[in-house]
Design a protein around this motif. Structure first.
Motif, short mmCIF file in Angstrom:
data_model
loop_
_atom_site.label_atom_id
_atom_site.label_comp_id
_atom_site.label_asym_id
_atom_site.label_seq_id
_atom_site.Cartn_x
_atom_site.Cartn_y
_atom_site.Cartn_z
N LEU A 173 0.83 -1.20 0.00
CA LEU A 173 0.00 0.00 0.00
C LEU A 173 0.87 1.26 0.00
CD1 LEU A 173 -2.88 -0.96 2.47
CD2 LEU A 173 -2.89 -0.98 -0.02
N THR A 174 1.97 1.24 0.76
CA THR A 174 2.88 2.38 0.78
C THR A 174 3.48 2.63 -0.59
OG1 THR A 174 3.44 1.98 3.11
CG2 THR A 174 4.95 3.35 1.84
N MET A 175 3.90 1.57 -1.25
CA MET A 175 4.51 1.70 -2.58
C MET A 175 3.47 2.14 -3.61
SD MET A 175 7.79 1.04 -2.54
CE MET A 175 8.29 0.40 -4.13
N PHE A 176 2.28 1.56 -3.54
CA PHE A 176 1.22 1.96 -4.48
C PHE A 176 0.91 3.45 -4.33
CE2 PHE A 176 -1.02 -2.40 -5.20
CZ PHE A 176 0.02 -2.77 -6.03
N LEU A 177 0.79 3.90 -3.08
CA LEU A 177 0.48 5.30 -2.83
C LEU A 177 1.61 6.20 -3.31
CD1 LEU A 177 -1.58 7.25 -1.56
CD2 LEU A 177 -0.35 7.01 0.61
N ALA A 178 2.85 5.80 -3.07
CA ALA A 178 4.00 6.60 -3.48
C ALA A 178 4.06 6.74 -5.00
CB ALA A 178 5.29 5.96 -2.96
N PHE A 179 3.91 5.64 -5.71
CA PHE A 179 3.99 5.70 -7.17
C PHE A 179 2.74 6.34 -7.77
CE2 PHE A 179 7.53 2.92 -6.58
CZ PHE A 179 8.32 3.10 -7.71
N GLY A 180 1.58 6.08 -7.18
CA GLY A 180 0.35 6.72 -7.67
C GLY A 180 0.42 8.22 -7.57
N THR A 200 10.74 5.17 -0.62
CA THR A 200 10.96 3.81 -1.13
C THR A 200 11.95 3.06 -0.25
OG1 THR A 200 12.76 4.56 -2.58
CG2 THR A 200 10.53 4.56 -3.50
N PRO A 201 12.04 1.74 -0.40
CA PRO A 201 13.04 0.97 0.35
C PRO A 201 14.45 1.45 0.02
CG PRO A 201 11.41 -0.49 -0.65
CD PRO A 201 11.17 0.87 -1.22
N PRO A 202 15.40 1.17 0.90
CA PRO A 202 16.78 1.66 0.68
C PRO A 202 17.53 0.84 -0.36
CG PRO A 202 16.67 0.39 2.70
CD PRO A 202 15.27 0.50 2.20
N ASP A 203 16.99 0.81 -1.57
CA ASP A 203 17.69 0.14 -2.66
C ASP A 203 17.67 1.05 -3.88
OD1 ASP A 203 15.50 -1.04 -4.77
OD2 ASP A 203 14.70 -0.94 -2.74
N VAL A 204 18.68 0.92 -4.70
CA VAL A 204 18.86 1.81 -5.85
C VAL A 204 17.75 1.61 -6.88
CG1 VAL A 204 20.41 2.47 -7.71
CG2 VAL A 204 21.35 1.82 -5.49
N VAL A 205 17.30 0.37 -7.05
CA VAL A 205 16.33 0.06 -8.11
C VAL A 205 15.02 0.83 -7.91
CG1 VAL A 205 14.99 -1.77 -9.19
CG2 VAL A 205 17.33 -2.21 -8.46
N SER A 206 14.43 0.72 -6.72
CA SER A 206 13.14 1.38 -6.49
C SER A 206 13.28 2.90 -6.48
CB SER A 206 12.53 0.90 -5.17
OG SER A 206 13.40 1.20 -4.09
N GLN A 207 14.41 3.40 -6.00
CA GLN A 207 14.62 4.85 -5.97
C GLN A 207 14.72 5.42 -7.38
OE1 GLN A 207 17.97 5.64 -3.43
NE2 GLN A 207 16.99 4.73 -1.62
N LEU A 208 15.46 4.74 -8.25
CA LEU A 208 15.55 5.18 -9.64
C LEU A 208 14.21 5.02 -10.36
CD1 LEU A 208 19.02 3.74 -10.73
CD2 LEU A 208 18.45 6.12 -10.26
N ALA A 209 13.49 3.94 -10.04
CA ALA A 209 12.21 3.68 -10.69
C ALA A 209 11.16 4.72 -10.33
CB ALA A 209 11.70 2.29 -10.32
N LEU A 210 11.33 5.38 -9.18
CA LEU A 210 10.40 6.44 -8.79
C LEU A 210 10.88 7.81 -9.26
CD1 LEU A 210 7.84 7.22 -7.25
CD2 LEU A 210 9.22 7.46 -5.20
N ALA A 211 12.17 8.09 -9.10
CA ALA A 211 12.69 9.42 -9.39
C ALA A 211 12.69 9.74 -10.89
CB ALA A 211 14.11 9.56 -8.83
N ILE A 212 13.11 8.78 -11.71
CA ILE A 212 13.20 9.04 -13.15
C ILE A 212 11.83 9.34 -13.78
CG2 ILE A 212 13.80 8.02 -15.39
CD1 ILE A 212 16.14 6.65 -14.01
N PRO A 213 10.78 8.52 -13.50
CA PRO A 213 9.46 8.89 -14.04
C PRO A 213 8.96 10.25 -13.54
CG PRO A 213 9.46 6.60 -13.35
CD PRO A 213 10.75 7.19 -12.86
N MET A 214 9.26 10.61 -12.29
CA MET A 214 8.85 11.91 -11.78
C MET A 214 9.47 13.04 -12.60
SD MET A 214 8.85 11.49 -7.62
CE MET A 214 8.45 13.23 -7.38
N CYS A 215 10.76 12.89 -12.94
CA CYS A 215 11.44 13.92 -13.73
C CYS A 215 10.84 14.01 -15.14
CB CYS A 215 12.94 13.62 -13.82
SG CYS A 215 13.79 13.67 -12.22
N LEU A 216 10.56 12.87 -15.74
CA LEU A 216 9.97 12.86 -17.08
C LEU A 216 8.56 13.45 -17.06
CD1 LEU A 216 11.12 9.34 -18.34
CD2 LEU A 216 12.12 11.56 -18.90
#
Length: 264
Positions: free
Chosen positions: A171-178, A220-236
């Motif tokens: 739910l936290t991840m869904f809310l963050a990405f949504g 996001t969790p402290p891993d590079v994958v999820s952080q990049l997966a959230l930050a890059i779409p936000m910038c675009l």
């Protein structure tokens, strides 16, 4: 009788109504939304069912657990409550178009035509963007994140996550990405209301990139994958918002005053 016929022609047409009549209409709209939610709950309870919905939600994690490993329930009522929560969440998403239409049908009669041109597209696009963010998280991010996490798990540890903890994480991840996918809507609203100009939004681009990575690191969790997966779409999506803001501002302006009125 003529007035009553006119009101039936278009429920979105603006008509003056007494305050009590507005309350009655609001009650009817809420009732229709609740009925739609109830029908969605009943339909999903019959097929595929609460347990199957949770299995579907847990599939990205289970696919990366050691073979034969399943999630566990540490609370007595968790096997009942957690699937029920998933059922209600899925039913709300299923009934969301009906709920949004009832809100729109209640608000629309009090709006000018140029305001309708602004609000209706924003309601539809914000809903689609939120659902797109949730789908992106489920189909792409979860698989990458869980694979990354399991690659660091020691061989002496058997991963068996708790179902309530997993639900909270999802739910936290869904809310963050949504919400992250709502960036274009926020940009459009700020520009359309005149709070920030297009030029300032463009100048803020570099700061927003930093802000996006900070937000991704926090939520996001402290891993590079999820952080990049959230930050890059936000910038675009920030860039998409700037482009869309220009279009919205051009097509949702209020009608200008008539020349005769200006001369007076």
């Amino acid at each position: 009788m003529a007035d009553s016929d006119d009101k039936k022609d278009d429920e979105l047409a603006g008509t003056e109504q007494p305050f009590v009549q507005h309350l009655m209409e609001l009650r009817d709209r809420l009732l229709k939304s609740v009925i739609a939610m109830g029908i969605a709950v009943l339909a999903l309870a019959l097929y595929p069912g609460p347990a199957e919905l949770y299995d579907l939600l847990a599939a990205p994690l289970v696919a990366h657990l050691p073979q034969g490993t399943t999630l566990i329930a540490t609370s007595v009522i968790s096997p009942f409550m957690v699937p029920l929560k998933i059922l209600l969440m899925a039913a709300f998403l299923l009934a969301l178009p009906v709920v949004l239409y009832q809100i729109w049908a209640f608000v629309a009669p009090g709006l000018y035509n140029h305001e309708k041109k602004l609000i209706l597209p924003l309601v539809i696009s914000s809903t689609l963007l939120f659902l797109t963010g949730v789908a992106f998280c489920y189909f792409f991010v979860f698989g990458k994140v869980f694979a990354f996490i399991q690659s660091f798990a020691p061989k002496s540890i058997t991963a068996a996550p708790d179902i309530e903890a997993y639900l909270s994480f999802v739910l936290t991840m869904f809310l963050a990405f949504g919400l992250a996918f709502e960036v274009p809507i926020a940009v459009i609203v700020l520009a359309r209301l005149g709070i920030v100009s297009i030029e300032k939004l463009q100048a803020f681009r570099g700061y927003f990139v930093v802000l996006a990575f900070v937000i991704a690191a926090i939520v996001t969790p402290p891993d590079v994958v999820s952080q990049l997966a959230l930050a890059i779409p936000m910038c675009l999506l920030y860039e998409v918002g700037i482009i869309a803001a220009r279009i919205f501002i051009r097509h949702t302006k209020a009608p200008e005053e008539k020349p005769e009125a200006q001369g007076e």
